[in-house]
Design a protein around this motif. Structure first.
Motif, mmCIF file in Angstrom:
data_model
loop_
_atom_site.group_PDB
_atom_site.id
_atom_site.type_symbol
_atom_site.label_atom_id
_atom_site.label_comp_id
_atom_site.label_asym_id
_atom_site.label_seq_id
_atom_site.Cartn_x
_atom_site.Cartn_y
_atom_site.Cartn_z
ATOM 1 N N GLU A 88 0.742 -1.249 -0.080
ATOM 2 C CA GLU A 88 -0.009 -0.188 0.027
ATOM 3 C C GLU A 88 1.061 1.195 -0.004
ATOM 4 O O GLU A 88 2.193 1.194 0.299
ATOM 5 N N ILE A 89 0.417 2.550 -0.282
ATOM 6 C CA ILE A 89 0.835 3.454 -0.088
ATOM 7 C C ILE A 89 1.334 4.097 1.188
ATOM 8 O O ILE A 89 0.706 3.682 2.209
ATOM 9 N N PRO A 90 2.536 4.381 1.512
ATOM 10 C CA PRO A 90 2.814 4.758 2.904
ATOM 11 C C PRO A 90 1.836 5.553 3.844
ATOM 12 O O PRO A 90 1.599 5.159 4.779
ATOM 13 N N PHE A 91 0.989 6.476 3.294
ATOM 14 C CA PHE A 91 0.254 7.322 3.998
ATOM 15 C C PHE A 91 -1.131 7.958 3.087
ATOM 16 O O PHE A 91 -0.534 7.744 1.912
ATOM 17 N N PRO A 92 -1.958 8.098 3.696
ATOM 18 C CA PRO A 92 -3.110 8.485 2.860
ATOM 19 C C PRO A 92 -2.961 9.861 2.134
ATOM 20 O O PRO A 92 -2.092 10.504 2.669
ATOM 21 N N PRO A 93 -3.591 10.085 0.887
ATOM 22 C CA PRO A 93 -3.471 11.544 0.521
ATOM 23 C C PRO A 93 -4.058 12.766 1.249
ATOM 24 O O PRO A 93 -4.647 12.363 2.423
ATOM 25 N N HIS A 94 -3.709 14.045 1.141
ATOM 26 C CA HIS A 94 -4.012 15.044 1.811
ATOM 27 C C HIS A 94 -5.561 15.251 1.801
ATOM 28 O O HIS A 94 -6.236 15.461 0.804
ATOM 29 N N PRO A 95 -6.220 15.173 2.704
ATOM 30 C CA PRO A 95 -7.793 15.234 2.979
ATOM 31 C C PRO A 95 -8.397 16.635 2.224
ATOM 32 O O PRO A 95 -9.249 16.571 1.713
ATOM 33 N N TYR A 96 -7.656 17.637 2.848
ATOM 34 C CA TYR A 96 -8.377 18.859 2.349
ATOM 35 C C TYR A 96 -7.992 19.104 0.847
ATOM 36 O O TYR A 96 -9.059 19.729 0.159
ATOM 37 N N ARG A 97 -6.866 18.792 0.467
ATOM 38 C CA ARG A 97 -6.701 18.795 -1.040
ATOM 39 C C ARG A 97 -7.724 17.925 -1.837
ATOM 40 O O ARG A 97 -8.297 18.556 -2.907
ATOM 41 N N TRP B 81 -10.424 17.136 -1.126
ATOM 42 C CA TRP B 81 -11.906 17.984 -0.749
ATOM 43 C C TRP B 81 -11.916 19.021 -1.690
ATOM 44 O O TRP B 81 -13.262 19.359 -2.449
ATOM 45 N N LYS B 82 -10.996 19.595 -1.764
ATOM 46 C CA LYS B 82 -11.086 21.048 -2.779
ATOM 47 C C LYS B 82 -11.152 20.433 -4.078
ATOM 48 O O LYS B 82 -11.957 21.221 -4.902
ATOM 49 N N GLN B 83 -10.594 19.590 -4.400
ATOM 50 C CA GLN B 83 -10.559 18.951 -6.010
ATOM 51 C C GLN B 83 -11.958 18.675 -6.273
ATOM 52 O O GLN B 83 -12.594 18.784 -7.489
ATOM 53 N N GLU B 84 -12.534 17.776 -5.305
ATOM 54 C CA GLU B 84 -13.956 17.272 -5.251
ATOM 55 C C GLU B 84 -14.999 18.516 -5.509
ATOM 56 O O GLU B 84 -16.006 18.400 -6.563
ATOM 57 N N ARG B 85 -14.698 19.456 -4.765
ATOM 58 C CA ARG B 85 -15.832 20.541 -4.947
ATOM 59 C C ARG B 85 -15.701 21.240 -5.949
ATOM 60 O O ARG B 85 -16.437 21.615 -6.895
ATOM 61 N N ALA B 86 -14.130 21.346 -6.857
ATOM 62 C CA ALA B 86 -14.175 22.107 -8.091
ATOM 63 C C ALA B 86 -14.793 21.263 -9.046
ATOM 64 O O ALA B 86 -15.346 21.825 -10.057
#
Length: 568
Positions: free
Chosen positions: A507-516, A518-523
């Motif tokens: 697996e990837i070492p750590f999950p991706p940045h949640p706030y980033r 969320w911003k991409q999904e909103r855009a």
């Protein structure tokens, strides 16, 4: 054959006769003693027991007579009418008899202060003119020669003090002066060794105590069974502090050694459980509070989850570590600067821990900076690792009694962990989850069964809360219970680390940045009108719709059809 048939009957009759003689001696108030032989005796308040030793040889110059009981005070005196200058009262008391020329008999009197009978054990030891005399230079306590060890305790530390010894001397001679000089021919050449002995864990019984006291009464047995913690010279204060272990029986004794003659003598041993056996509230049986059990049991459930799944559920892991950091500092702060009770401080600690955990999760959600999160997690693991190192005998080294040296060393060891694993943060996080999460299970077990492993972190907390704890010796027992719980801790830690390493290796070492994200999904929702999520109403409107739906549940249903009033 007839001899074999009557042999058991003969043994039974002899046993009954011996038992009857012992009971007659006790009821008659006479206790015949032999040097170095322990005798159990029932004491009462009304009739004092006269203890006698006969046929003392001329080579004996001093006799130390002592009596011990479990929890009830007894009085030991030279005369039937006891006074402060010729008697002592307590659960572990002794008297020194300086023999006169031609004296061959010694007598003492024993009596309990309780209305009921008190089981005690009595013994006497002899010393020659070359042996030092324990308490021979007493200037603090009531007895002229006081061989007793005086013990005071609280939940933090146990204070042991005793009177200085004097050089031995022959019968009929004048005792050496205690303050005439400081040379090699004075009492200043004497050395003191303080010994500690642990009773079996989770056993507060009377029989166990009286049996084990015999191992800490004579010089040879003390050296064979006790643990020597500190050596003092005459220049040092005859006073030592130890870490209190509530609910754990401990016996202390002191051996005074004369290097000129290479002779030794033992003081009267003293025991403690660091708690009251007779109090109605907060006694030895009710040490573990309900609030502590609830707090640490809940903490252990979350820790066990983090131990096996902390890295996969990253936010839960962050919440757990943030809870530990904020909870520890909050409890120390509330305890030091407020007069609040323990239960209130624990509740406030839980609230502060929840806030700390949520703040760390919120920081990750908003900023997504892995290195700072891993620094906090690494410091938690380093804190535990450093505590384990100082839990060993290394922590009792004299150099670490200086607070500056201790805290600098402790901080450097704690910081070493995140620095060493700076290049592999995922490994560091899995190690922290497995080791710290499994240790929370150890703390929960300690709420129900005594174990010394809790003092890995508890002694550090005591040092934070008490300025004088740096002078305390922190030796603890390591018995069967501790070995079993240590094995459980090790198996949980190894199991949790192994499971997470195998599960997360691809697996990837750590999950991706949640706030980033969320911003991409909103855009994406704003620009892509074909996306069904684009037509989701705003948050305010959705809340208003939900409230209206809830309101409709409580409205009375209107019947179907037309209803008109009856025409009269």
């Amino acid at each position: 054959m007839w001899l074999l048939r009557f042999f058991p009957i003969t043994l039974l009759l002899l046993g009954l006769v011996c038992r009857r003689e012992a009971l007659v001696a006790s009821s008659a108030g006479l206790l015949e003693l032999s040097l170095g032989k322990f005798r159990n005796v029932q004491l009462n308040k009304t009739i004092p027991v006269e203890a006698v030793i006969r046929n003392i040889t001329s080579s004996v110059a001093v006799i130390i007579f002592q009596v011990h009981s479990h929890q009830k005070n007894v009085t030991i005196s030279f005369d039937k009418n006891s006074s402060a200058n010729n008697s002592g009262t307590g659960v572990d008391k002794g008297l020194v008899s300086i023999l006169r020329p031609q004296q061959s008999v010694c007598t003492w009197y024993l009596q309990s202060l309780d209305a009921n009978q008190v089981l005690s054990t009595a013994v006497s030891f002899s010393y020659t003119e070359r042996d030092p005399i324990p308490g021979g230079c007493n200037l603090e306590f009531n007895l002229e020669v006081d061989p007793n060890i005086y013990l005071e305790y609280n939940l933090i530390d146990t204070h042991v003090k005793f009177a200085p010894a004097n050089l031995g001397y022959a019968r009929g001679a004048n005792p050496p002066s205690c303050d005439s000089g400081t040379g090699q021919h004075s009492r200043w050449r004497l050395h003191y060794d303080v010994y500690q002995y642990f009773l079996p864990e989770n056993d507060l019984s009377e029989t166990v105590l009286l049996n084990h006291l015999r191992k800490m009464a004579e010089v040879q047995s003390i050296r064979a069974n006790g643990i020597k913690l500190v050596s003092l010279t005459t220049d040092d204060k005859t006073s030592v502090h130890f870490s209190s272990l509530p609910g754990q029986g401990v016996i202390y004794n002191v051996i005074v050694w004369d290097p000129f003659w290479n002779t030794s003598a033992a003081y009267v041993p003293v025991h403690t459980y660091a708690c009251s056996l007779t109090a109605l509230v907060d006694n030895c049986s009710s040490l573990r509070r309900l609030s502590t059990k609830i707090f640490f049991t809940t903490f252990a459930v979350l820790g066990l989850f983090v131990c096996f799944s902390g890295h996969r559920f990253w936010k839960t892991d962050l919440f757990y570590m943030g809870f530990i950091v904020m909870g520890f500092f909050s409890f120390a702060l509330f305890t030091r600067i407020t007069p609040l009770s323990y239960d209130v401080c624990l509740i406030l600690t839980a609230v502060a821990g929840l806030v700390g955990g949520l703040l760390l999760v919120a920081y990750w959600w908003r900023f997504g900076f892995v290195l700072l999160c891993m620094l906090i997690i690494g410091l938690v693991l380093g804190f535990l690792f450093s505590s384990v190192i100082f839990f060993t005998p290394l922590g009792d080294y004299k150099v670490f009694r200086d607070d500056a040296v201790f805290w600098v060393t402790f901080s450097c060891i704690a910081l070493m962990v995140p620095v060493v694993f700076a290049g592999c943060p995922r490994i560091l996080n899995i190690l922290a989850c497995g080791i710290v999460g499994s240790y929370s299970v150890v703390l929960a077990i300690a709420c129900y069964v005594y174990t010394s492993l809790t003092y890995i972190t508890l002694d550090l907390l005591r040092r934070v809360l008490n300025d004088d704890f740096s002078q305390v010796y922190t030796n603890v027992p390591f018995q069967t219970n501790d070995l079993i719980i240590l094995a459980v801790w090790g198996m949980l830690a190894v199991g949790g680390i192994t499971v997470q390493l195998r599960r997360e290796r691809h697996e990837i070492p750590f999950p991706p940045h949640p706030y980033r994200i969320w911003k991409q999904e909103r855009a994406r929702r704003i620009t892509n009108i074909l996306d069904p999520s684009h037509h989701i109403p705003p948050l305010k409107e959705r809340i208003r719709n939900k409230l209206s739906q809830i309101k409709e549940i409580f409205q009375k249903e209107q019947p179907a059809g037309e209803r008109t009033p009856l025409l009269l």
